[in-house]
Design an enzyme around this catalytic site. Structure first.
Site, PDB file in Angstrom:
ATOM      1  N   ASN A  44      54.428  91.782  30.898  1.00 41.28           N
ATOM      2  CA  ASN A  44      54.982  90.342  30.579  1.00 41.28           C
ATOM      3  C   ASN A  44      55.972  90.109  31.535  1.00 41.28           C
ATOM      4  O   ASN A  44      56.647  90.856  32.515  1.00 41.28           O
ATOM      5  CB  ASN A  44      55.958  90.329  29.130  1.00 41.28           C
ATOM      6  N   GLU A  57      49.817  90.116  27.424  1.00 38.01           N
ATOM      7  CA  GLU A  57      48.114  90.007  26.843  1.00 38.01           C
ATOM      8  C   GLU A  57      47.663  88.752  27.921  1.00 38.01           C
ATOM      9  O   GLU A  57      46.451  89.020  28.314  1.00 38.01           O
ATOM     10  CB  GLU A  57      48.095  89.885  25.463  1.00 38.01           C
ATOM     11  N   CYS A  88      51.809  89.321  19.398  1.00 37.92           N
ATOM     12  CA  CYS A  88      52.297  88.098  18.748  1.00 37.92           C
ATOM     13  C   CYS A  88      51.245  87.071  18.499  1.00 37.92           C
ATOM     14  O   CYS A  88      50.084  87.369  18.903  1.00 37.92           O
ATOM     15  CB  CYS A  88      53.219  87.422  19.892  1.00 37.92           C
TER      16      CYS A  88
HETATM   17  N1  THU Z   1      55.928  90.003  24.336  1.00 35.37           N
HETATM   18  C1  THU Z   1      54.316  90.421  25.004  1.00 35.37           C
HETATM   19  O1  THU Z   1      54.499  90.573  26.375  1.00 35.37           O
HETATM   20  N2  THU Z   1      53.324  90.521  24.168  1.00 35.37           N
HETATM   21  C2  THU Z   1      53.346  90.323  22.686  1.00 35.37           C
HETATM   22  O2  THU Z   1      52.633  90.437  22.294  1.00 35.37           O
HETATM   23  C3  THU Z   1      54.865  90.087  22.226  1.00 35.37           C
HETATM   24  C4  THU Z   1      55.870  89.941  22.977  1.00 35.37           C
HETATM   25  C5  THU Z   1      56.872  89.905  25.410  1.00 35.37           C
HETATM   26  C6  THU Z   1      57.364  88.551  25.410  1.00 35.37           C
HETATM   27  C7  THU Z   1      58.726  88.651  25.934  1.00 35.37           C
HETATM   28  O3  THU Z   1      58.792  88.687  27.040  1.00 35.37           O
HETATM   29  C8  THU Z   1      59.209  89.906  25.070  1.00 35.37           C
HETATM   30  O4  THU Z   1      58.273  90.440  24.656  1.00 35.37           O
HETATM   31  C9  THU Z   1      60.340  89.653  24.104  1.00 35.37           C
HETATM   32  O5  THU Z   1      59.593  89.006  23.240  1.00 35.37           O
END
Ligand code: THU
Length: 135
Positions: A44, A57, A88
């Protein structure tokens, strides 16, 4: 852990360390396997303008597409924390573009895999490329 899952876990955990998550402090690493057997990883990348942040992802899928591949055969995410964390909703749809209903999606913590779901379990009755096919 089975070797093909271990390889995804190792890739996702390694890239998780590079996550840019200064606002949530919630680092995520993702790994996708394509039909060639290659593994693509992403983390992320948050942004001071919060909505511009990207999920792990997203990065992994972008790397796969940039390499010329179009089919995901497995996904694994590694998230911080003790709770079960799954992809998510937005990322479920992003995976849907390149995966089949029975594609496994592993949800891991830094200690290992906590659960596995099929894409169809995480995104039932989904909208996908078939909905836009010309009739
Ligand atoms: N996040 C992801 O990278 N993937 C997911 O499927 C869920 C959430 C990240 C986004 C953000 O940077 C952090 O987790 C908190 O929501």
């Amino acid at each position: 852990m089975e070797p093909h899952v271990q390889a995804l876990f190792d890739a996702a955990k390694a890239v998780q360390a590079n996550a840019h998550a200064p606002y949530s402090q919630f680092k995520v690493g993702a790994a996708v396997r394509s039909t060639s057997g290659r593994i693509f990883a992403g983390c992320n990348v948050e942004n001071a303008a919060f909505p511009q942040g990207a999920c792990a992802e997203t990065g992994a899928i972008s790397a796969m597409v940039a390499a010329g591949e179009r089919t995901i055969t497995a996904v694994l995410t590694v998230c911080d924390g003790t709770e079960l964390s799954t992809c998510c909703g937005g990322c479920r749809q992003r995976i849907r573009e390149f995966a089949a209903p029975d594609t496994p999606i592993y949800a891991a913590g830094t200690d290992g895999v906590r659960a596995v779901f099929t894409l169809d379990e995480l995104l039932p009755a989904s909208f996908g490329p078939h909905n836009l096919e010309q009739k």
